[in-house]
Design a protein around this motif. Structure first.
Motif, PDB file in Angstrom:
ATOM      1  N   MET A 187       0.784  -1.118   0.065  1.00 59.50           N
ATOM      2  CA  MET A 187      -0.040  -0.064  -0.066  1.00 59.50           C
ATOM      3  C   MET A 187       0.629   1.340   0.102  1.00 59.50           C
ATOM      4  O   MET A 187       0.153   2.269  -0.438  1.00 59.50           O
ATOM      5  CB  MET A 187      -1.072  -0.019   1.185  1.00 59.50           C
ATOM      6  N   GLN A 188       2.103   1.221   0.586  1.00 60.93           N
ATOM      7  CA  GLN A 188       2.878   2.318   0.429  1.00 60.93           C
ATOM      8  C   GLN A 188       3.832   2.371  -0.776  1.00 60.93           C
ATOM      9  O   GLN A 188       4.632   3.138  -0.693  1.00 60.93           O
ATOM     10  CB  GLN A 188       3.781   2.392   1.991  1.00 60.93           C
ATOM     11  N   GLY A 189       3.423   1.649  -1.620  1.00 55.77           N
ATOM     12  CA  GLY A 189       4.186   1.487  -2.882  1.00 55.77           C
ATOM     13  C   GLY A 189       5.390   0.588  -2.910  1.00 55.77           C
ATOM     14  O   GLY A 189       5.036  -0.475  -2.120  1.00 55.77           O
ATOM     15  N   ASP A 190       6.328   0.566  -3.865  1.00 53.39           N
ATOM     16  CA  ASP A 190       7.119  -0.568  -3.979  1.00 53.39           C
ATOM     17  C   ASP A 190       8.109  -0.630  -2.695  1.00 53.39           C
ATOM     18  O   ASP A 190       8.529   0.507  -2.309  1.00 53.39           O
ATOM     19  CB  ASP A 190       7.844  -0.544  -5.268  1.00 53.39           C
ATOM     20  N   PHE A 249      11.644   1.633   0.994  1.00 56.87           N
ATOM     21  CA  PHE A 249      10.652   1.970  -0.082  1.00 56.87           C
ATOM     22  C   PHE A 249      11.697   2.584  -1.267  1.00 56.87           C
ATOM     23  O   PHE A 249      12.700   3.193  -1.072  1.00 56.87           O
ATOM     24  CB  PHE A 249       9.871   3.052   0.558  1.00 56.87           C
ATOM     25  N   PHE A 250      11.231   2.502  -2.534  1.00 57.65           N
ATOM     26  CA  PHE A 250      11.399   3.054  -3.528  1.00 57.65           C
ATOM     27  C   PHE A 250      10.488   3.566  -4.589  1.00 57.65           C
ATOM     28  O   PHE A 250       9.335   2.894  -4.549  1.00 57.65           O
ATOM     29  CB  PHE A 250      12.673   2.245  -4.309  1.00 57.65           C
ATOM     30  N   GLN A 251      11.027   4.276  -5.537  1.00 57.16           N
ATOM     31  CA  GLN A 251      10.044   4.644  -6.780  1.00 57.16           C
ATOM     32  C   GLN A 251       9.655   3.493  -7.521  1.00 57.16           C
ATOM     33  O   GLN A 251      10.321   2.781  -7.684  1.00 57.16           O
ATOM     34  CB  GLN A 251      10.570   5.637  -7.489  1.00 57.16           C
ATOM     35  N   GLU A 252       8.283   3.344  -7.867  1.00 54.21           N
ATOM     36  CA  GLU A 252       7.918   2.305  -8.657  1.00 54.21           C
ATOM     37  C   GLU A 252       8.784   2.041  -9.920  1.00 54.21           C
ATOM     38  O   GLU A 252       9.109   2.968 -10.609  1.00 54.21           O
ATOM     39  CB  GLU A 252       6.583   2.343  -9.022  1.00 54.21           C
ATOM     40  N   ASP A 303      11.975   1.073  -9.989  1.00 48.14           N
ATOM     41  CA  ASP A 303      13.297   1.177  -9.586  1.00 48.14           C
ATOM     42  C   ASP A 303      14.075   0.027  -8.960  1.00 48.14           C
ATOM     43  O   ASP A 303      15.060   0.352  -8.515  1.00 48.14           O
ATOM     44  CB  ASP A 303      13.827   2.521  -8.927  1.00 48.14           C
ATOM     45  N   THR A 311      -3.813   7.870  -3.028  1.00 47.97           N
ATOM     46  CA  THR A 311      -3.015   7.175  -2.531  1.00 47.97           C
ATOM     47  C   THR A 311      -1.964   6.299  -3.616  1.00 47.97           C
ATOM     48  O   THR A 311      -1.101   6.194  -3.207  1.00 47.97           O
ATOM     49  CB  THR A 311      -4.130   5.955  -1.991  1.00 47.97           C
ATOM     50  N   ALA A 323       1.820   6.717  -3.636  1.00 41.02           N
ATOM     51  CA  ALA A 323       2.627   5.378  -3.151  1.00 41.02           C
ATOM     52  C   ALA A 323       3.632   5.032  -4.362  1.00 41.02           C
ATOM     53  O   ALA A 323       4.377   4.434  -4.295  1.00 41.02           O
ATOM     54  CB  ALA A 323       1.529   4.218  -3.498  1.00 41.02           C
ATOM     55  N   TYR A 324       3.431   5.987  -5.530  1.00 39.56           N
ATOM     56  CA  TYR A 324       4.478   6.051  -6.491  1.00 39.56           C
ATOM     57  C   TYR A 324       5.971   6.490  -5.877  1.00 39.56           C
ATOM     58  O   TYR A 324       6.895   5.821  -6.367  1.00 39.56           O
ATOM     59  CB  TYR A 324       4.042   6.842  -7.792  1.00 39.56           C
ATOM     60  N   ASN A 325       5.821   6.936  -4.958  1.00 38.25           N
ATOM     61  CA  ASN A 325       7.090   7.325  -4.165  1.00 38.25           C
ATOM     62  C   ASN A 325       8.227   8.005  -5.049  1.00 38.25           C
ATOM     63  O   ASN A 325       9.203   7.451  -5.788  1.00 38.25           O
ATOM     64  CB  ASN A 325       7.868   6.131  -3.765  1.00 38.25           C
ATOM     65  N   LYS A 330      10.689  10.268  -6.988  1.00 34.86           N
ATOM     66  CA  LYS A 330      12.256  10.603  -6.706  1.00 34.86           C
ATOM     67  C   LYS A 330      12.347  11.885  -7.064  1.00 34.86           C
ATOM     68  O   LYS A 330      13.120  12.567  -6.358  1.00 34.86           O
ATOM     69  CB  LYS A 330      13.065   9.443  -7.852  1.00 34.86           C
ATOM     70  N   GLN A 367       7.385   6.389   4.100  1.00 37.14           N
ATOM     71  CA  GLN A 367       7.996   6.166   2.985  1.00 37.14           C
ATOM     72  C   GLN A 367       9.570   7.213   2.781  1.00 37.14           C
ATOM     73  O   GLN A 367      10.343   6.572   2.671  1.00 37.14           O
ATOM     74  CB  GLN A 367       7.230   6.894   1.680  1.00 37.14           C
ATOM     75  N   PHE A 377     -10.496  -1.701  -4.617  1.00 40.36           N
ATOM     76  CA  PHE A 377      -9.344  -1.911  -3.649  1.00 40.36           C
ATOM     77  C   PHE A 377      -8.378  -3.040  -4.307  1.00 40.36           C
ATOM     78  O   PHE A 377      -7.198  -2.789  -4.329  1.00 40.36           O
ATOM     79  CB  PHE A 377      -9.866  -2.506  -2.376  1.00 40.36           C
ATOM     80  N   TYR A 419      -6.293  -1.547  -7.242  1.00 41.00           N
ATOM     81  CA  TYR A 419      -5.571  -0.643  -6.735  1.00 41.00           C
ATOM     82  C   TYR A 419      -4.188  -1.358  -6.367  1.00 41.00           C
ATOM     83  O   TYR A 419      -2.921  -1.204  -6.545  1.00 41.00           O
ATOM     84  CB  TYR A 419      -5.872   0.315  -5.578  1.00 41.00           C
ATOM     85  N   LEU A 420      -4.452  -2.553  -5.550  1.00 39.17           N
ATOM     86  CA  LEU A 420      -3.452  -3.215  -4.801  1.00 39.17           C
ATOM     87  C   LEU A 420      -2.929  -4.325  -5.542  1.00 39.17           C
ATOM     88  O   LEU A 420      -1.642  -4.407  -5.651  1.00 39.17           O
ATOM     89  CB  LEU A 420      -3.910  -3.902  -3.666  1.00 39.17           C
ATOM     90  N   TYR A 434      -1.490  -6.149 -11.946  1.00 43.01           N
ATOM     91  CA  TYR A 434      -0.307  -5.745 -12.248  1.00 43.01           C
ATOM     92  C   TYR A 434      -0.336  -5.544 -13.803  1.00 43.01           C
ATOM     93  O   TYR A 434       1.049  -5.429 -14.353  1.00 43.01           O
ATOM     94  CB  TYR A 434       0.631  -7.123 -11.990  1.00 43.01           C
ATOM     95  N   SER A 446      -1.274  -2.424 -14.709  1.00 43.27           N
ATOM     96  CA  SER A 446      -0.948  -1.284 -14.840  1.00 43.27           C
ATOM     97  C   SER A 446      -0.017  -0.755 -13.719  1.00 43.27           C
ATOM     98  O   SER A 446       0.233  -1.249 -12.590  1.00 43.27           O
ATOM     99  CB  SER A 446      -2.386  -0.227 -14.801  1.00 43.27           C
ATOM    100  N   THR A 447       0.525   0.353 -14.120  1.00 45.05           N
ATOM    101  CA  THR A 447       1.626   0.871 -13.047  1.00 45.05           C
ATOM    102  C   THR A 447       0.689   1.831 -12.022  1.00 45.05           C
ATOM    103  O   THR A 447      -0.246   2.162 -12.310  1.00 45.05           O
ATOM    104  CB  THR A 447       2.532   1.905 -13.676  1.00 45.05           C
ATOM    105  N   LEU A 448       1.173   2.179 -10.852  1.00 43.31           N
ATOM    106  CA  LEU A 448       0.606   2.958  -9.991  1.00 43.31           C
ATOM    107  C   LEU A 448       0.316   4.243 -10.541  1.00 43.31           C
ATOM    108  O   LEU A 448      -0.866   4.871  -9.978  1.00 43.31           O
ATOM    109  CB  LEU A 448       1.513   3.322  -8.759  1.00 43.31           C
TER     110      LEU A 448
END
Lengths: 169, 621
Positions: free
Chosen positions: A51-54, A131-134, A136, B22, B26-28, B30, B81, B577, B580-581, B584, B586-588
Motif C-alpha cells: 500500500m505504501q508503494g514498492d 521504499f523506492f519509486q515504482e 526502480d 493514495t 505510493a509511486y514514491n 524520486k 516512505q 481496492f 489498486y493493490l 499488475y 497497470s503501473t501505480l
C-alpha cells in the motif's frame, strides 16, 4: 458559542495538532539521519509492492545468525523470547558484525546493542523494508549493505549502498 | 432511481479520488523532495477541511471530512516512505487512529466510525504480529470491532444520538463473519502460544468478549441481533478448540470426531434457531434464517458421516454401500416428503435433498468417478426433482445449478483466460444471465399476470443472485480480445439503457401510445442515458467494471432489492481496492490517472443529475 462552531473548532484543533506533530517528527527524523551511520550486510532480497508503494523486504546476515541463538535461549528457558538485543561490533569499515543475543544491554562501549522483536517466524530489527519509486527495483538489486543509525538501541534505515559503500538511488 | 444513482456517483467519486491520491503518493516520487511529498496530502487535508468549514449541507461536509480523515493516513504513509520507518508499521495506524478520535466522537457519520474501527484493527494486528503468529494476531485484532459492538449502544445512550441501525447491523454481521473464520483457522491450525499468563488471557479473551456481548448487549440492552450470532460463535469456538485437540492426539477415531461435532453443533444450532425469531430487522432475520438452514444441513451431514463412519469400522466396501444407500434414501425422501407434509415444511425436504446430493457426490469421489460425470449426474437428479415437485428453494437454485454445472464442466478453460475459449466461456456465464434478466424486464407485465408468477419470480431471482455472485468473484475483464470485450460492453450498455428508459419504452413502444410532446421524464431519461453511455464508453479504460456495476445497481434499484444493492456497493469497493493493490497490468501512475478521471466523471455526472434532471431534489426531500 454555537454547537456547530464548537464542532468546527475542535476539528480544526485536531488537524492543527496533526500538522505541528508531523512537522516536529519530520525535523527529528532529519536530525537522526545526520548521526553517525554504520552498515549491516544484507542477505539476498526480494522486491515487493504494498500500500505504501514498492518496497523491498530486507534480510540481514546478523538476523540469520541471531536466529540460532534465540532458539537456543528459548529451549534453555522453556518459553518464547519475544524481544531482546542483538550485540554487534563494528570493524574498521564501519560494517557491523554479529556477536551475540542478550536480553539486557550492558555498559560495554565497544559494542552496539540493537533491539529486536521475535514472533517465532521472523526477527524484526526495525529496518526490514526499504521504499523506492515504482520501477526502480533494478537499481537496488546490487545492494550489499544497508546504511543505518541507532537511536536509543533502535535501528533507523537511512539507505542502501553497494559493496563500495556508494549510496544507491 | 435518479436520487439513488446521484448519491452513488458522489460516494464512488470520493472513494475513487481517495484511491487515486493514495496511488499517486505510493509511486514514491524520486523527483520530489521530502517537503514536496508531504505537502500533497497536507494540502488535500486542508482542502477537505475548507469544504467542511464553508459548505452548509451536511452530506457534503461529512464527505469532505471523511476525505480529510483518510488523508491523515496518507500523510503518515508518505512520512514512512520518506524516513523509511517500515512498511505497514503499527505506529502508522496508531498515529492515524489517534487523530481520528476527535472527528469520530463529535461527528455523527457512520463511515467515520467504520474508518476508525478498521484503522484501530490494523494497528492492533500489526503490533501483535511483531510478537505472535498471523492467525492469532488476526483473532485478537478482530476484538476491536467486538468492543465497538459492545460499547456503541452505551455511547448512543450517553450522547443521546440517533441509533444507526444500518451501521450497527452491518458491523455486527461483518464482525461475526470475520470472527468465526479467523477463530476457526487459528484454533484448528495454529499452535498454542500460551507460555505465560498473558498469552493464556489473550487465548481466552475472544470467547469472553463474545459472552459479554451476548449478556450485555443481547440480554441487558435487548439488541436481539447479537444473540443468535453470539450463540453460533461460542459453539464454533468450542468446536474449533476440540478439533485442535483432536488433531493433536496420536490415536483418534473418526466416529468420535463426528459424534462430538454432532453434539456440539446440535446444542449450538438448537439455541441458535430458538433465538432467530427475536431479530426484528427483516433483512438480518432473512440472513439468520439462511444461516439456520445451512446449519441444519451441516448437522444432518455430521449425522450421516457419523453413521457411515461407524460402518467403516467393519469394511470399506460396506461403508461405500451404506453411503450410497443413505444418499438414495435421502433423495427419495426429499421427493415424497412434501406429499406427507402437505407442502408445509420447505426446509425438511431441502435438508434431505442437500445431504442426499452431498452423500452421493462423496460416493462418486470414493469410486474415483470423473468429476464432470459426477457433476452431470447430480445436476440431472436436481433437474428431475425440480420438474416433478414444488420447492421454493429449488426455484431459487434452478439457474445457479445450471450455471455451476457449466462452470464445473468447462472450469478448466476458465483458468486459461488468455485463451479465447476461456474468455468465451466467461462471456457465456455473463451473457446468458443478462439475456434472461433482460427478458424478465421486457415481459414483466406478462409475468405479473400469470398464475404461477411467484414461482417464476423466484426462478428469475435465482438468475439475478448468480449474476451478482459471478460479478463479485470475477476479476478484470480486460483481456486481449478487443472485439469480444467491445461486444460485452455494448451489450451491457443496451441493457442499462433499457432499464433507465423502461417506462418510456413500455408506454410509447410496447403500448404504442403516441408521444404528444417532450415531457420532463423523457428529458430526464435522455440525460441519464447520455451520462450512462459516456461512463460506459470510458469504462473501456477501467479495470473494475464500472459499467457492469452500474447495470447491476440499476437492476437492484429497479427491482427494489435492497440487500443486493448494499452487497454490490461493498463489492464495488472491494473491486476498486483489488484494482489498486493487485492489478499488475497497470503501473501505480496509470491507476492513479484512471481513478482520478473516473472520479471526475462521476462527480460531473452527479452535478448533471442534480441540476439538470428535474424532480431529483424534491424526491430526495
Amino acid at each position: 458559542m454555537k454547537v456547530k462552531n464548537k464542532v468546527k473548532l475542535l476539528i480544526l484543533f485536531n488537524f492543527i495538532i496533526l500538522f505541528i506533530l508531523t512537522g516536529f517528527s519530520a525535523l527529528k527524523e532529519e536530525k537522526y539521519r545526520k548521526q553517525e551511520t554504520f552498515y549491516l550486510e544484507l542477505s539476498p532480497v526480494d522486491p515487493r509492492s504494498l500500500m505504501q508503494g514498492d518496497y523491498m523486504i530486507l534480510n540481514y546476515v546478523i538476523t540469520d545468525l541471531a536466529w540460532e541463538k534465540i532458539r537456543e535461549i528459548q529451549k534453555k528457558e522453556g518459553k518464547a523470547l519475544k524481544r531482546g538485543y542483538i550485540v554487534l561490533k563494528l570493524d574498521e569499515n564501519k560494517v557491523a558484525h554479529y556477536e551475540d543475543v542478550v536480553k539486557e544491554i550492558s555498559n560495554d562501549k565497544n559494542k552496539i546493542f540493537i533491539s529486536f522483536k521475535f514472533n517465532s517466524y521472523k526477527i524484526n530489527i526495525n529496518a526490514d523494508t526499504f521504499f523506492f519509486q515504482e520501477g526502480d527495483a533494478k537499481i537496488y538489486e546490487n545492494a550489499k549493505f544497508s546504511e543505518v543509525v541507532s537511536i536509543n538501541n533502535t535501528l533507523r534505515l537511512v539507505g542502501l549502498v553497494d559493496e563500495n559503500k556508494n549510496i544507491l538511488k | 432511481m435518479e436520487t439513488k444513482l446521484k448519491n452513488l456517483f458522489l460516494s464512488f467519486s470520493i472513494i475513487l479520488l481517495i484511491s487515486a491520491v493514495t496511488s499517486f503518493t505510493a509511486y514514491n516520487w524520486k523527483i520530489m523532495n521530502n517537503f514536496q511529498k508531504l505537502s500533497i496530502p497536507i494540502a488535500l487535508v486542508i482542502l477537505g477541511l475548507g469544504v467542511f468549514s464553508f459548505l452548509k449541507q451536511e452530506k457534503y461536509r461529512n464527505l469532505a471530512l471523511f476525505f480529510s480523515c483518510f488523508m491523515i493516513g496518507t500523510i503518515f504513509a508518505v512520512f514512512g516512505q520518506i524516513y523509511q520507518t517500515g512498511a505497514d508499521s503499527w505506529i502508522l495506524f496508531r498515529n492515524w487512529a489517534i487523530f481520528l478520535i476527535i472527528p469520530t466522537l463529535i461527528i455523527n457519520y457512520y463511515p467515520l466510525y467504520f474508518l476508525f474501527i478498521i484503522v484501530s484493527s490494523f494497528m492492533t494486528f500489526f503490533y501483535l504480529s511483531l510478537y505472535y503468529g498471523l492467525s492469532f494476531s488476526m483473532l485478537v485484532s478482530n476484538l476491536i470491532p467486538a468492543f465497538a459492538v459492545l460499547i456503541y449502544p452505551f455511547i448512543i445512550a450517553k450522547t443521546k444520538r440517533e441509533f444507526n441501525n444500518f451501521f450497527y447491523n452491518t458491523l455486527v454481521i461483518i464482525f461475526y463473519l470475520f470472527f468465526n473464520i479467523v477463530s476457526s483457522i487459528f484454533l484448528i491450525f495454529g499452535f498454542p502460544v500460551f507460555q505465560n499468563e498473558l498469552d493464556l488471557v489473550l487465548y481466552l479473551l475472544p470467547l469472553l468478549v463474545i459472552v459479554s456481548i451476548y449478556l450485555v448487549v443481547g440480554k441487558k440492552n435487548k439488541l436481539q441481533i447479537v444473540i443468535p450470532f453470539s450463540i453460533f460463535s461460542i459453539g464454533n469456538y468450542i468446536w474449533s478448540i476440540y478439533l485442535h485437540i483432536f488433531w493433536g492426539e496420536t490415536y483418534f477415531s473418526l466416529s468420535t470426531l463426528f459424534f462430538v461435532s454432532f453434539l456440539i453443533w446440535g446444542i449450538t444450532i438448537t439455541f441458535f434457531i430458538k433465538a432467530i425469531p427475536s431479530i426484528k430487522n427483516p433483512t438480518v432475520l432473512k440472513i439468520g434464517k439462511t444461516v439456520g438452514n445451512f446449519l441444519k444441513v451441516y448437522m444432518l451431514m455430521s449425522a450421516l458421516l457419523f453413521v457411515t463412519s461407524l460402518f467403516s469400522m467393519y469394511s470399506y466396501s460396506s461403508y461405500e454401500f451404506i453411503l450410497f444407500a443413505l444418499s438414495l434414501i435421502l433423495i427419495i425422501a426429499s421427493i415424497i416428503l412434501p406429499k406427507f407434509l402437505d407442502f408445509k415444511e420447505d426446509n425438511v425436504e431441502l435438508l434431505s435433498l442437500s445431504v442426499g446430493l452431498f452423500a452421493i457426490s462423496n460416493y462418486f469421489i470414493l469410486k474415483n468417478l470423473d468429476l464432470k460425470i459426477s457433476v452431470l449426474i447430480v445436476n440431472a437428479i436436481f433437474n428431475i426433482i425440480f420438474t416433478f415437485r414444488k420447492s421454493k428453494f429449488m426455484d431459487f437454485a434452478f439457474f445457479p445449478a445450471q450455471y455451476l454445472t457449466i462452470f464445473f464442466l468447462f472450469g478448466d478453460l476458465l483458468y486459461l483466460l488468455s485463451e479465447k475459449k476461456g474468455f468465451i466461456l466467461n462471456l457465456i456465464l455473463i451473457f446468458v444471465p443478462l439475456i434472461i434478466f433482460s427478458l424478465e424486464l421486457i415481459f414483466q407485465d406478462k409475468i405479473n399476470s400469470l398464475k404461477n408468477k411467484n414461482k417464476i419470480e423466484r426462478i428469475l431471482l435465482g438468475n439475478s443472485i448468480f449474476l451478482l455472485f459471478y460479478f463479485s468473484i470475477n476479476k478484470a475483464f480486460k483481456m486481449n480480445f478487443n472485439d469480444l470485450d467491445l461486444a460485452r460492453r455494448i451489450f451491457i450498455i443496451i441493457i442499462s439503457l433499457i432499464i433507465i428508459n423502461f417506462d418510456f419504452l413500455k408506454q410509447y413502444i410496447l403500448k404504442n401510445t403516441k408521444m404528444k410532446k417532450m415531457n420532463q421524464n423523457i428529458r430526464n431519461n435522455i440525460i441519464l442515458s447520455i451520462i450512462l453511455i459516456v461512463i460506459s464508453y470510458y469504462s473501456v479504460h477501467y479495470a473494475f467494471d464500472m459499467d457492469y456495476l452500474i447495470l447491476l445497481i440499476l437492476f437492484c434499484i429497479f427491482k427494489s432489492r435492497k440487500i443486493f444493492f448494499y452487497l454490490l456497493n461493498i463489492n464495488a469497493v472491494e473491486k476498486i481496492f483489488h484494482f489498486y493493490l493487485n492489478d499488475y497490468n497497470s503501473t501505480l501512475l496509470q491507476k492513479s490517472k484512471h481513478m482520478l478521471i473516473s472520479s471526475l466523471f462521476l462527480m460531473l455526472a452527479y452535478f448533471i443529475i442534480k441540476y439538470l434532471v428535474k424532480g431529483v431534489d424534491e424526491s430526495e426531500k
